[in-house]
Structure formats: C-alpha cells, structure tokens
Write a protein that holds these residues in place. Structure first.
Motif, PDB file in Angstrom:
ATOM      1  N   TRP A 292      -4.161  -4.507  -2.384  1.00 41.11           N
ATOM      2  CA  TRP A 292      -5.232  -4.856  -1.465  1.00 41.11           C
ATOM      3  C   TRP A 292      -5.211  -6.344  -1.139  1.00 41.11           C
ATOM      4  CZ3 TRP A 292     -10.193  -2.186  -3.882  1.00 41.11           C
ATOM      5  CH2 TRP A 292      -9.989  -0.810  -3.914  1.00 41.11           C
TER       6      TRP A 292
ATOM      7  N   GLU B 221     -14.520   1.594  -2.513  1.00 36.62           N
ATOM      8  CA  GLU B 221     -13.933   1.884  -1.213  1.00 36.62           C
ATOM      9  C   GLU B 221     -14.320   0.766  -0.253  1.00 36.62           C
ATOM     10  OE1 GLU B 221     -15.426   5.706  -0.179  1.00 36.62           O
ATOM     11  OE2 GLU B 221     -14.249   6.771  -1.698  1.00 36.62           O
TER      12      GLU B 221
ATOM     13  N   GLU C 171     -13.412  -2.409   4.904  1.00 31.15           N
ATOM     14  CA  GLU C 171     -12.178  -2.557   5.674  1.00 31.15           C
ATOM     15  C   GLU C 171     -11.033  -2.063   4.811  1.00 31.15           C
ATOM     16  OE1 GLU C 171      -9.364  -6.185   7.324  1.00 31.15           O
ATOM     17  OE2 GLU C 171     -11.509  -6.551   7.036  1.00 31.15           O
ATOM     18  N   ASP C 172     -10.324  -1.078   5.260  1.00 32.83           N
ATOM     19  CA  ASP C 172      -9.291  -0.441   4.453  1.00 32.83           C
ATOM     20  C   ASP C 172      -8.307  -1.468   3.895  1.00 32.83           C
ATOM     21  OD1 ASP C 172      -7.802   1.660   3.306  1.00 32.83           O
ATOM     22  OD2 ASP C 172      -6.420   1.652   5.015  1.00 32.83           O
ATOM     23  N   GLY C 173      -8.157  -1.455   2.555  1.00 34.77           N
ATOM     24  CA  GLY C 173      -7.185  -2.317   1.912  1.00 34.77           C
ATOM     25  C   GLY C 173      -7.583  -3.775   1.837  1.00 34.77           C
ATOM     26  N   HIS C 174      -8.854  -4.088   2.091  1.00 34.41           N
ATOM     27  CA  HIS C 174      -9.306  -5.483   2.070  1.00 34.41           C
ATOM     28  C   HIS C 174     -10.642  -5.555   1.350  1.00 34.41           C
ATOM     29  CE1 HIS C 174     -10.515  -9.353   4.489  1.00 34.41           C
ATOM     30  NE2 HIS C 174     -10.407  -9.565   3.186  1.00 34.41           N
TER      31      HIS C 174
ATOM     32  N   ASP D 164     -18.377  -6.027   0.522  1.00 34.69           N
ATOM     33  CA  ASP D 164     -18.160  -4.942  -0.422  1.00 34.69           C
ATOM     34  C   ASP D 164     -18.873  -5.096  -1.759  1.00 34.69           C
ATOM     35  OD1 ASP D 164     -16.225  -3.446   1.212  1.00 34.69           O
ATOM     36  OD2 ASP D 164     -14.951  -5.199   0.922  1.00 34.69           O
TER      37      ASP D 164
ATOM     38  N   ARG E  23       0.819  -1.202   0.000  1.00 35.42           N
ATOM     39  CA  ARG E  23       0.000   0.000   0.000  1.00 35.42           C
ATOM     40  C   ARG E  23       0.858   1.259   0.000  1.00 35.42           C
ATOM     41  NH1 ARG E  23      -3.943  -3.163   2.823  1.00 35.42           N
ATOM     42  NH2 ARG E  23      -3.181  -2.709   4.890  1.00 35.42           N
TER      43      ARG E  23
END
Length: 544
Positions: free
Chosen positions: A106, A63, A66-69, A286, A40
């Motif tokens: 990601w 987006e 969960e950030d980056g997942h 997501d 990242r």
C-alpha cells in the motif's frame, strides 16, 4: 546521541518507503507510484490487515477509502518536556501500522503533529481554566530558555532525536499547531456559522447538545458522567452545558497569542488536531491513532468537531494504545520508575543507562499494543540479547556474501515462509508477540546453517533480513538498512578489513603510532574494533 537535543526542523521529510518484501529497501519514495501496482499484484494473496477499532469495539478489516492508499493521523506529543517511553509505545503503534501497510504494497500518507500551544493542564476535564503546559514548563525551566518558542523548539528537537533513535519512520508531514492557527480559526468560524459553537466572555465553546452522538467513541455521553470526572476546576459560568469544551481561549496576557474574531487568545487543544488532520488528509481519511488516555475527551471532541464540520464520518478506524507499567507499577516520577527514552539510551557518562535503542524498541513491541504491558529490566535485557543475535546473523550473512561460495540455496523454502508468517501476525491486529517469535525463528535458522551458508543462501538470507527490518524495524537503523540492501556493507567490509590488515602490519613492525591512527580512522567511520588473543574482529556501532 549527545545529551543536548538539536533544534527540530519540522518540515515535511522525504523518506525511503519500501513497498512490500519483493522490493529492496533502497526503493526511493519518489518511485513509489511506479512500484505500487507491481507490489499489489505480487501481494495479491497477502493476509487481510485487521485492527481493533475503538469506534466499533471490534477487530475490523482495514479497507482504505482510496484503494491501496492508507491515509492516517497519529496524535503527537505536547513539546513541553521530554517524551517518556509510554508516549513512544503509542508512537510505535503508528509506526508499525505504517510499516505493515507498506509491506502489503500500500501507499501510505502518515501525518503526526506537534502540539506546541493550547494544551492546558486541565484539558483532560474539557475545561479551559487550567494552566497552559507550555507556559508552566517555561516557568519551571527558569532562565534556561529565552522564551516559550525556544522551549518548544528545544523539546521538538529532543522528540526527533528520540524518534530516530527508536527507528521510527518519519511521517510524511509533521505539522506544528502554531503554524496552523489560521486553519483553526476558520474551523471555529465554520462551527459557529453552523450553530455548533457559541461565544462567552472567556472564550468560544463547542455546543455538545448540537451533536447528539457525542460520546459514541468513548461511551461518556451524559453530563453527569463528565461532572463525575471533574476535580477542582473553575467553571465558566456562561457555559451552556458542562460537557461543552473550549475552541478558543480569550487571553490577551498569554505568552502565545493570536488575534481572532473573538479577540486575542489561543486555540483549544482539540480543534488543533481536527484542523491539521483535515488540512493534510482531507475531510475524510482512514485511520487515527493515539494513547488510550486520548479517547476521552480529546478524540471524542475531534469526532464531534470533524463530523459537524463535514456533515459525515471523517475517520473510519480509531486505534488506541494501552498504558504500560514499569516493574508492575504505574509509571510515575514519585515512584522513581518514570523513564524518558534518553534516560535509558544515553551513555552512562551522560547520565543514561547505555541501552541499545533497538533493544528498547524491541521491548516496547514485546506486548501487543491494545493490551496493558509490563516494562521490566529483564525484558529489556532479554531484548538486548535478541537484537545482538539479529546483528550477529547479519554479520554472518555479510561474510558469506563476500566469500560468495557456490552451492544450492538452502534458505529458499524456509525464510520466505518465515517472513510471510511474520507479516500475517502483524496483519492480525499488530500481534507483535507472535510476529517477534516468528521472526526469531528465522534468525535461529540462519545461525544454524553453518557451512550451508553459501553465496546463494546468503542472498536469500540478506533479503529476509532487509524485509524483516522493513516490517519490524529491529535489526538496523534506516541508514544501515539501506547499506544492507544495496551491498554498501560489502564495500565497507572490504575497506575495514584492508585497514585492519594495515594496522596489524603496523603493530607487527612496531609502528604503534600508525596502528593507533588507523584505529582512530575506523572509530570515525563508526567501526568498533575488538582485539582478542585469537584475533581482531569489528562491528558497526549503533546509529543514533
């Protein structure tokens, strides 16, 4: 690949999952969490990943919750027959989403199901009176299978063979509907407890009236719209609303049945995906993919079920792949233009057309996923030539790596930029036509290097090939990609060239038995030997 599909093993598979172009393809899945923060950071200036969201009817920035997942679910097939190339165009969309997210650094959790019970021939009409596709297939197949479970295992195995042939990454979980009946029964019970479902003599139904937003995904909102889509189906007289759909079908005589609080029977098709997606991705995740034919009623029903089960939005992005045509016409068996994957990639002696599976993959990527696509023999032929160019360039790079001549890196200012442009195209709503065109420029550059393809240049070119393959999956199958990244190909080339030297010496001395034995050994290694007046060359056979 033989014409016989192996029985499928549908357990969660641990697979190699490269995380961004700065990490070689051999990065193991178990080390993913170690490299994620680094990826990242390195990809901080990466393009924004955007996809067309069927729910909002616009291209949205993805987006993750969960950030980056990225956690997402792809509707898999009903395994009553071989999947056709239109099915795989949809599966390929999910594969490319997975690859693009990984290229951005990601983490991904990818779930794709197998429907092996409950999909009725009239399910597109949200009515439970059609014949079960699995049971109909068993009757059609005659004595070929001992029971319906054997049929499901066979066609699941065929699905996996085709999946791997087209170089699709394995999902983290591939759940089967028959292994999640308890999840489905509990979901139906919760819907009944909350006043969203009711029981009749024939089954249990979701009450659409209790979910005012029904139709927000597809636009099919009114009962009259649904009735207009119905053909000759038998209605349950006790249904409260023509839009209500089956959650459980009561049928003690069905070939696949389970005991439930409502008697013996089997689940409705729509509840299966709601139960399995939330079992592995949680109540909110997501993204959800599938073919455009699934938007209504299947995904519309999933939205209603999920949001009534959770009380909130369960899926943020809905991505649908458009249909393909074949030679300008709708694909159908009656028109003679209906193709399964194996119809095309099996060798002629096994009844196929001998198409390189990577060329088939390339062809299915030639059109952007959300636009209708015309599949033609010419496009397939052109794709085969382009794949051969990639493979020729990879062979040139391997030879240069072995020679390892000194010199400046002539690719350092070109190939990384080429990869960045390809990734940017993929982030632009999976713009595969632009991504493929951009990547092809990189191949042309490599092939035009000539004497400038020294050791340093070849190392940059090799990294570009590996990264491009990680993103697009069009150069090597997984095993070959790992070999390219780790240098195993160089070791293989040394061994092959030594055997070819020995074979040449045997032929020179008249020891043809030894020469033939060496050729057989190379064949067993997956090496195709090509003798020509100007010398002998070799290449690796396609991995299926």
């Amino acid at each position: 690949m033989s014409g016989r599909a192996r029985p499928g093993l549908i357990q969660t598979e641990q697979v190699l999952k490269p995380q961004g172009r700065h990490i070689a393809a051999w990065t193991k899945y178990s080390l993913r969490t170690v490299f994620q923060p680094i990826c990242r950071l390195l990809m901080a200036d990466a393009p924004v990943f955007r996809l067309y969201n069927s729910m909002t009817r616009q291209v949205d920035a993805v987006e993750p919750l969960e950030d980056g997942h990225l956690r997402f679910y792809a509707c898999g097939p009903t395994v009553y027959t071989y999947a056709h190339i239109g099915n795989f165009r949809s599966f390929l969309t999910a594969d490319l989403i997975n690859r693009t997210a990984q290229a951005l650094g990601w983490e991904t959790t990818f779930v794709s199901n197998v429907t092996d019970v409950g999909h009725l021939t009239q399910d597109d009409l949200v009515d439970p009176e059609g014949a079960d596709k699995m049971a109909a297939a068993l009757e059609r197949e005659g004595q070929r299978f001992a029971n319906i479970y054997d049929l499901a295992r066979y066609y699941t195995g065929a699905l996996l063979d085709d999946w791997h042939a087209l170089n699709l990454q394995n999902p983290d979980v591939r759940p089967r509907a028959t292994e999640h009946i308890a999840h489905q029964i509990k979901a139906v019970e919760r819907l009944m407890e909350r006043g969203h479902a009711y029981e009749t003599d024939q089954g249990v139904y979701f009450s659409v009236e209790t979910f005012p937003e029904y139709g927000k995904l597809s636009g099919n909102e009114a009962a009259e719209q649904l009735q207009a889509t119905e053909r000759e189906t038998v209605q349950d007289p006790d249904k409260k609303d023509p839009r209500d759909f089956a959650l459980w079908k009561k049928d003690p005589d069905h070939l696949m049945q389970w005991h439930s609080p409502w008697g013996w029977g089997f689940p409705g098709w729509h509840i299966e995906c709601s139960a399995m997606s939330m079992a592995y991705l949680g109540e909110a995740f997501d993204l959800h993919t599938g073919g455009e034919d699934l938007a209504f009623p299947h995904h519309e029903c999933e939205v209603a079920q999920n949001e009534c089960l959770t009380g909130a939005t369960s899926v943020r992005y809905w991505v649908h792949t458009r249909f393909l045509q074949v030679e300008g016409e709708k694909m159908s068996k009656s028109s003679g233009n209906f193709f399964t994957v194996r119809d095309l990639i099996e060798p002629p002696e096994d009844g196929g057309r001998g198409v390189d599976p990577l060329a088939l993959r390339y062809t299915l990527m030639a059109g952007q996923y959300r636009k209708p696509f015309n599949f033609t023999k010419k496009t397939l032929s052109d794709s085969a030539r382009i794949i051969r160019r990639y493979q020729d360039a990879a062979e040139q790079v391997e030879e240069a790596l072995q020679a390892d001549e000194e010199g400046p890196d002539h690719a350092a200012d070109t190939l990384p930029d080429c990869y960045d442009a390809t990734l940017a195209a993929m982030c632009d709503d999976l713009n595969t036509p632009k991504a493929l065109a951009t990547a092809l420029e990189g191949v042309k550059f490599i092939q035009g290097l000539g004497r400038d393809l020294n050791g340093a240049t070849a190392r940059t070119a090799q990294q570009w090939l590996v990264d491009t393959n990680d993103l697009l999956g069009i150069i090597w199958h997984q095993g070959d990609a790992e070999a390219a990244a780790t240098g195993e190909n160089a070791d293989l080339a040394t061994k092959v060239n030594a055997l070819l030297d020995e074979r040449a010496a045997a032929r020179e001395s008249g020891d043809y038995d030894r020469a033939d034995a060496i050729r057989d050994e190379l064949d067993a290694m997956g090496i195709e030997v090509m003798d020509a007046p100007d010398g002998t060359t070799w290449k690796r056979k396609a991995v299926l």
